[in-house]
Design a protein around this motif. Structure first.
Motif, PDB file in Angstrom:
ATOM      1  N   THR A  73       0.778  15.584   7.693  1.00 56.41           N
ATOM      2  CA  THR A  73       0.876  14.254   7.097  1.00 56.41           C
ATOM      3  C   THR A  73      -0.514  13.631   7.121  1.00 56.41           C
ATOM      4  N   LEU A  74      -1.085  13.466   5.940  1.00 58.63           N
ATOM      5  CA  LEU A  74      -2.433  12.912   5.849  1.00 58.63           C
ATOM      6  C   LEU A  74      -2.436  11.454   6.290  1.00 58.63           C
ATOM      7  N   ILE A  95      -0.148  13.665  -1.335  1.00 66.01           N
ATOM      8  CA  ILE A  95       0.322  13.558   0.056  1.00 66.01           C
ATOM      9  C   ILE A  95       1.594  14.409   0.240  1.00 66.01           C
ATOM     10  N   PHE A 116      11.175   9.753  -5.976  1.00 67.23           N
ATOM     11  CA  PHE A 116      10.067  10.532  -5.446  1.00 67.23           C
ATOM     12  C   PHE A 116      10.141  10.625  -3.920  1.00 67.23           C
ATOM     13  N   ASN A 157       0.875  -1.174   0.000  1.00 66.94           N
ATOM     14  CA  ASN A 157       0.000   0.000   0.000  1.00 66.94           C
ATOM     15  C   ASN A 157       0.914   1.226   0.000  1.00 66.94           C
ATOM     16  N   LYS A 169      12.406  17.932   2.865  1.00 65.81           N
ATOM     17  CA  LYS A 169      11.777  18.075   4.180  1.00 65.81           C
ATOM     18  C   LYS A 169      12.837  18.233   5.271  1.00 65.81           C
ATOM     19  N   LEU A 223       6.984   9.598   6.184  1.00 65.17           N
ATOM     20  CA  LEU A 223       6.941  11.030   6.519  1.00 65.17           C
ATOM     21  C   LEU A 223       6.796  11.248   8.025  1.00 65.17           C
ATOM     22  N   ARG A 224       6.012  10.373   8.667  1.00 62.39           N
ATOM     23  CA  ARG A 224       5.787  10.512  10.111  1.00 62.39           C
ATOM     24  C   ARG A 224       7.032  10.122  10.900  1.00 62.39           C
ATOM     25  N   PHE A 249       4.280   5.542   2.352  1.00 58.98           N
ATOM     26  CA  PHE A 249       4.802   6.910   2.206  1.00 58.98           C
ATOM     27  C   PHE A 249       4.486   7.750   3.450  1.00 58.98           C
ATOM     28  N   THR A 250       3.245   7.674   3.928  1.00 56.58           N
ATOM     29  CA  THR A 250       2.896   8.499   5.097  1.00 56.58           C
ATOM     30  C   THR A 250       3.617   7.992   6.355  1.00 56.58           C
ATOM     31  N   ALA A 285      -3.387   7.908   5.289  1.00 58.12           N
ATOM     32  CA  ALA A 285      -3.638   7.271   3.996  1.00 58.12           C
ATOM     33  C   ALA A 285      -5.009   6.599   3.950  1.00 58.12           C
ATOM     34  N   SER A 286      -5.414   5.990   5.071  1.00 56.31           N
ATOM     35  CA  SER A 286      -6.708   5.287   5.067  1.00 56.31           C
ATOM     36  C   SER A 286      -7.866   6.269   4.889  1.00 56.31           C
ATOM     37  N   SER A 303       0.605   4.460  -0.444  1.00 58.62           N
ATOM     38  CA  SER A 303       0.358   5.705   0.284  1.00 58.62           C
ATOM     39  C   SER A 303       0.530   5.505   1.790  1.00 58.62           C
ATOM     40  N   GLU A 304       0.192   4.301   2.292  1.00 59.39           N
ATOM     41  CA  GLU A 304       0.437   4.036   3.726  1.00 59.39           C
ATOM     42  C   GLU A 304       1.942   4.030   4.018  1.00 59.39           C
TER      43      GLU A 304
END
Lengths: 338, 77
Positions: free
Chosen positions: B52-53, B42, A269, A228, A277, A237-238, A233-234, B55-56, A230-231
């Motif tokens: 930070t959004l 994002i 990317f 996943n 950042k 970032l966190r 990636f976030t 994702a879910s 986007s999960e």
């Protein structure tokens, strides 16, 4: 007594997956756009009968051929993979025999992905500095291509197969060469980068082998690698900027003290975003995924070796390494390059 | 950030003509709204809003208006 990285070698399989090849298979896709975004030109792909251990052995043999060390001197083998030869025996034990290492050599596998190199260095440091080993081989090797469904362009585009062998030895130097370390784990993210079946939790079956189309037009079954994006990636970032700050404060260094940053080489990317950042200047932020793709636990040693060959990593440099991914698992450390 | 500025940023992510987004658009109608565009979005939000959004939550979003709602008071009229 200090643990020191004395040499790094790596090995790539002969098979190649280029963007043109992907473009021919997935004509609906803009190859140029993907290349621009992720910065990967070629991924190296293991042959059908070629295992992670085979590449790992070839990488290790280069150390013996170059004279960096004698095979009979190796007294510990750490093997990091998520693509073992068997459930059991331990792949590192088979490799001890194939490499002709001493029978008094310790050997173990550990299962980690993109954070594996950092953890391997941590284990190696512990073993060496407590006098349990003097000449240690840390081999990282992965064949994610074998987990990936051919119809899943989302992950086929990113991952490549490779192995790296890092020779870590004890030195009488008083100054610390590897460390300190920052580690992190969040198993709640395990489901976001996973091969769901094949272990004992969910054995493989006709049902698990059913191929389905996700909403993005990627094909895969439960027996394949799922990510996943986007999960992941976030999560990065966190987590990663915080870990970088923790490591700096733990070591009493500032961002400006670091000569080279070598992060897990996921793709352009993600790395470019993290670089901005963190406010790291481009010339101090090494990138080396173009000709390999994301080789999981081997990206950092491959990048270190390439940076050294290109003259971007020199003796005396202070290097920050950061690994992050499947688990979730992450880690960061500093190297005083010798 | 003003809502109009946010729309311009979103147009870049979606590779849409400048001025073409006004709020009611359904994201699935944009060919460019794929997994890579979601990552780009994002990254844009992280850079411009320092948020930070989740994702879910983002996965449940259907329209441009939903995206605006996701950012709450970070977007002003």
């Amino acid at each position: 007594m200090q643990a020191v990285i004395s040499a790094i070698e790596y090995d790539l399989p002969e098979g190649m997956l280029t963007n043109d090849m992907l473009g021919a298979e997935f004509p609906e896709w803009s190859v140029e756009k993907i290349e621009e975004k992720i910065g990967i030109g070629v991924r190296r792909i293991a042959a059908k009968d070629e295992c992670a251990s085979d590449m790992g052995i070839r990488a290790a043999e280069k150390h013996f051929a170059s004279g960096a060390c004698n095979r009979e001197d190796i007294d510990y083998l750490l093997f990091c993979t998520q693509s073992p030869d068997y459930f059991l025996p331990t792949t590192a034990c088979i490799m001890q025999d194939r490499l002709g290492l001493s029978k008094s050599c310790g050997a173990l596998d550990f299962n980690l992905g993109c954070s594996g190199y950092i953890y391997g260095l941590g284990l190696a440091k512990g073993l060496i500095e407590t006098g349990q080993a003097r000449h240690l081989l840390l081999i990282t090797a992965e064949t994610y291509s074998k987990h990936i469904h051919p119809g899943d362009k989302s992950v086929r585009t990113l991952f490549g197969d490779a192995a790296a062998a890092t020779l870590i030895q004890s030195s009488d130097d008083a100054e610390m060469k590897i460390g300190p370390f920052v580690y992190g784990t969040d198993g709640s993210g395990g489901k976001n980068l996973i091969v769901p079946t094949g272990g004992f939790r969910t054995p493989r079956s006709d049902e698990s082998a059913q191929v389905v189309d996700d909403e993005q037009g990627n094909l895969r079954s439960q027996d394949n690698l799922y990510m996943n994006g986007s999960e992941i990636f976030t999560f990065t970032l966190r987590t990663i900027p915080k870990s970088v700050k923790e490591l700096l404060s733990l070591s009493g260094k500032s961002l400006e003290d670091i000569d080279l940053f070598v992060f897990h080489q996921a793709n352009k990317f993600m790395l470019e975003h993290l670089r901005k950042k963190l406010n790291v200047p481009e010339d101090k932020f090494y990138m080396s995924f173009k000709n390999y793709g994301n080789t999981v636990s081997s990206t950092i040693p491959i990048a270190l070796k390439d940076a050294q060959s290109e003259g971007k990593l020199k003796s005396g440099d202070l290097v920050m390494l950061v690994g992050f991914g499947v688990g979730y698992s992450w880690g960061a450390t500093l190297l005083h390059w010798v | 950030m003003k809502k109009s500025e946010f729309y311009r940023e979103l147009e870049e992510v979606l590779e849409a003509d400048s001025g073409s987004i006004s709020g009611d658009e359904v994201l699935a109608d944009f060919d460019a709204w794929d997994s890579l565009a979601v990552l780009t979005f994002i990254a844009m939000v992280d850079e411009k809003f320092e948020v930070t959004l989740t994702a879910s939550k983002l996965a449940l979003v259907k329209t441009v208006t939903d995206l605006v709602a996701l950012l709450g008071d970070k977007i002003t009229v």
